[in-house]
Design an enzyme around this catalytic site. Structure first.
Site, short mmCIF file in Angstrom:
data_model
loop_
_atom_site.label_atom_id
_atom_site.label_comp_id
_atom_site.label_asym_id
_atom_site.label_seq_id
_atom_site.Cartn_x
_atom_site.Cartn_y
_atom_site.Cartn_z
N ARG A 1 0.81 -1.21 0.00
CA ARG A 1 0.00 0.00 0.00
C ARG A 1 0.85 1.27 0.00
O ARG A 1 0.46 2.32 -0.49
CB ARG A 1 -0.93 -0.01 1.22
CG ARG A 1 -1.89 1.13 1.21
CD ARG A 1 -2.59 1.48 2.53
NE ARG A 1 -2.76 0.48 3.52
CZ ARG A 1 -2.15 0.50 4.71
NH1 ARG A 1 -1.31 1.45 5.02
NH2 ARG A 1 -2.39 -0.43 5.59
N TYR B 1 -16.32 20.24 -11.66
CA TYR B 1 -16.87 18.91 -11.93
C TYR B 1 -17.94 18.57 -10.87
O TYR B 1 -17.69 18.72 -9.67
CB TYR B 1 -15.70 17.93 -11.87
CG TYR B 1 -16.00 16.49 -12.08
CD1 TYR B 1 -16.51 16.01 -13.29
CD2 TYR B 1 -15.72 15.55 -11.08
CE1 TYR B 1 -16.76 14.66 -13.48
CE2 TYR B 1 -15.96 14.20 -11.27
CZ TYR B 1 -16.49 13.76 -12.47
OH TYR B 1 -16.72 12.42 -12.65
N ASP C 1 -8.18 21.51 -10.85
CA ASP C 1 -8.49 20.30 -11.59
C ASP C 1 -8.03 20.56 -13.02
O ASP C 1 -8.64 21.33 -13.76
CB ASP C 1 -10.00 20.01 -11.52
CG ASP C 1 -10.38 18.69 -12.18
OD1 ASP C 1 -9.66 18.27 -13.11
OD2 ASP C 1 -11.39 18.09 -11.77
N LYS D 1 -8.87 9.67 -17.91
CA LYS D 1 -9.10 10.29 -19.20
C LYS D 1 -7.92 10.01 -20.14
O LYS D 1 -7.80 8.91 -20.64
CB LYS D 1 -9.37 11.79 -19.01
CG LYS D 1 -10.41 12.08 -17.91
CD LYS D 1 -11.80 11.60 -18.29
CE LYS D 1 -12.77 11.47 -17.13
NZ LYS D 1 -12.97 12.64 -16.28
#
Ligand SMILES: *Cc1c(COP(=O)(O)O)cnc(C)c1O
Length: 396
Positions: A62, A117, A189, A214
């Site tokens: 992790r 967003y 962003d 994306k």
């Protein structure tokens, strides 16, 4: 990085070169071009003393592996010299929420662009509110005027340029200057332009967020996010992400690394084809306006031209006033455009949207029904012919 990956003259590498060399060290891996994929949770120590001393570069799956390090290094490479660290997240939304949680404490106030967003807004409205952090939405076009909204407890200004769905451009350097003068941090962003087309950290942004789902992934088969920050904030972000236990699966990181290698050439195509499609749509009698900051007549064009070096394949179209049924007919008649959330893959998409119920600081009145397009890597002529047919079907 291996010697053979460096520019022989030591000169700074250009973006596409950075994309091909970033995060790779072939001769540390028997000469194999790509870094190995470490599927890992437990990492063993040879002695009790080593275990007690947390000896070694890695401690636990992790907490990072050579695979996560490779992708972080590759992203840091394209973020540029102001980047002090990159943290990977399992989605773009996780990147946004972690970035906000990294800098905000109970009692703080955050300013968020009205064009942010949608799920980012939901996180602010639901989770931040529960934590005693208040949000004020502001007009995306506010620029240096943001100064007037900064209160004594305003810790951060959250930006997104151009805005989700609406594509309105923000003056990031002006906002950053005003925010910093009042002691507030600037988050952005930067998913639309990516660090390849907008050097967020060089333009005054302290924490730059990107949905790797994306264009980094680029093939609609991976969920990924990244938070990049200046050196002053890197430890803070990394600690927050680590403490929340957020990490990305090895195969998704590998898909991210693979996508990144071709991101430059893909984006160059998305830019050109997207702009051509936007100009074609602008000429259509059914279209009122195209929202795309790279178009000369777009209200955000001057800022885009000053600050950005390219555009991606995402833009929106305002149809002339007509019933939603007519827009639906157009969308249903398209055969090469898919309808669905997200974007940035090789395939074209088109979805209807209405921001009227979402905006709170500004009024959304574009003058007609709206459709967001993503122009993919198909031959543009086929896409234009498809839209042409769909416009005929719309009138039928
Ligand atoms: C898609 C998107 C996100 C969220 O990314 P996910 O990877 O889908 O969580 C965040 N910001 C913008 C601007 C986006 O388009």
């Amino acid at each position: 990085m291996a010697k053979k990956n460096r520019d022989g003259t030591g000169a700074p590498l250009k973006p596409n070169t950075k994309l091909t060399v970033g995060g790779r060290d072939p001769f540390a891996h028997h000469g194999y071009v790509n870094p190995p994929v470490y599927h890992a949770s437990t990492l063993l120590y040879e002695t009790a003393e080593d275990f007690l001393a947390n000896k070694g570069r890695y401690q636990y799956g992790r907490r990072g592996t050579p695979t996560s390090e490779a992708l972080e290094n590759a992203i840091a490479e394209i973020e540029g010299p102001m980047c002090g660290g990159v943290s990977l997240l399992p989605s773009g939304l996780a990147a946004t929420s972690s970035a906000l949680l990294s800098v905000l404490n109970s009692g703080d106030h955050v300013l968020v662009s009205d064009s942010a967003y949608g799920p980012t807004r939901k996180f602010c409205n639901d989770v931040l509110t529960r934590l005693g952090i208040s949000t004020t939405y502001y007009d995306p076009l506010i620029g240096a005027g943001i100064e007037k909204l900064i209160q004594s407890n305003t810790k951060a200004v959250f930006t997104e340029a151009p805005g989700s769905l609406s594509l309105d451009m923000q003056d990031i350097p002006a906002i950053a200057q005003a925010a910093h003068a009042k002691g507030a941090l600037v988050l952005m962003d930067n998913t639309w332009a990516s660090p390849l087309y907008f050097a967020a950290l060089e333009k005054g942004v302290d924490i730059s967020i990107i949905s790797g789902t994306k264009y980094i992934g680029g093939h609609s088969d991976v969920m990924l996010g990244a938070v990049s920050s200046t050196a002053a904030l890197a430890t803070r972000v990394k600690d927050t992400v680590q403490t929340m236990g957020l990490c990305v699966g090895p195969d998704d990181m590998t898909l991210g690394l693979r996508g990144l290698r071709t991101m430059g050439v893909r984006l160059a195509h998305h830019h050109i084809a997207g702009l051509k499609a936007a100009r074609w749509l602008e000429q259509r009698p059914e279209v009122l306006r195209v929202l795309h900051p790279a178009l000369e007549n777009d209200p955000g064009h001057a800022i885009w031209k000053r600050d950005f070096t390219g555009a991606c394949g995402l833009f929106s179209v305002v149809f002339k006033p007509m019933p939603q049924e007519a827009v639906n007919k157009f969308l249903n008649a398209l055969t090469l455009f898919g309808m669905g959330a997200s974007w940035g893959g090789y395939e074209s998409l088109a979805i209807p949207f209405d921001l009227t119920p979402i905006r709170t600081a500004t009024k959304w009145a574009p003058g007609g029904p709206c459709v967001r397009f993503h122009i993919g890597l198909e031959d543009l002529d086929d896409l234009l012919a498809d839209m042409d047919r769909a416009f005929v079907a719309m009138k039928a």
